[in-house]
Design a protein around this motif. Sequence first.
Motif: not given
Lengths: 157, 199
Positions: A61-76
């Motif tokens: 339902e939420t789609k919190h995880y995605s291919a773009t979320a991983i680099p964003r997490l690292l960046e932050k």
Amino acid sequence: MKIVESQNALLSNYEVYQHIVDQRKRNTAQNRRLPGNVHHVMTEVLAYLREKPSPLETQDETKHYSATAIPRLLEKLREANLPSELTKGELLSILNLRPSCSALLSTAIEDMEERFDEEQQNTIVDIVGDVLGRDETAGDAGEEMDEDAVPSVENGY
Amino acid sequence: MFILTKIADLVQIAPDDFRKQSYAAVEDNINAKYANKVVQKIGLCICLWDVLWASEGLIGQGDGMVNVNVEFRLVVFRPFQGEAIAARIADQTPEGINLATDFFDDIFVPWTELPEGSEFEPAENLWVWKDEDQVMYFDNNEMVRFKVIAEEWHDQTPSKPVEVVEATEDAPKPTNSKPPYRITGSMNGPGLGCCLWWE
């Protein structure tokens, strides 16, 4: 049988989850039946990943995880200017566990008390919550992400 | 928790699989051989991730099998040391707690690795953690978090048949009940133990 490389890459739970979901979609579309043992183990892994306390529980339902979320997490995390660098294994654990408090964060990070003070621990927890979502605020509209991006093992970590 | 392992192997496709697309035949073959099985020192294989390279199919003499050399990657369950994972309590004994996930059952937490102040209640056959007048139970089927501290491998090669001598009939039979891959875990530390405690 020859093992060419025993550990070619580390996979996050999300990547395994997405791989199994994609495989199933493809098999239904092509009307293929898998050998019994694969079908069995895939079902069990998926059930495990969809069960609390796995953060992928509400992924459908939420789609919190995605291919773009991983680099964003690292960046932050990089922007947060932490005094000590997080290792690959620690980042992977953070990604898999999605710690929601500092006690849980300490299971992902070694010697956490010595490396980060309370404020920094909270910063990490907040970043994780912002990027990967939290349990209570499931369905947060701001977190919707592009779902058809392809997951990649090679990217980022 | 999961890794990718690169393997090179000879895939033999039987004639009754020729109706399949070749990639599907290769995939099914690899999956049937590896999925849900433990490879020593590698881990529990889950499924095929991708095929990196495949040779031409060659038919040998005598049978109609197509032989293809394939290099591929498998998804393998192999948690690293120190990784925290969730699992369910399957069974408890005075020696410790057995844990299981949906797909992997051989996880053991010895009593020395339970939180300090843990006691075994023989009456109820379960462990409790007594901490500052608070009593917390390790209930069966409860979700817990544990940290991987060690792994054990036992090769499942069949052992030689033992000659039965009548005098030793009462001697314990050599059993091959050791699991091929066993994880030893710890629940001693913040964030570890029943998930409910930390919510």
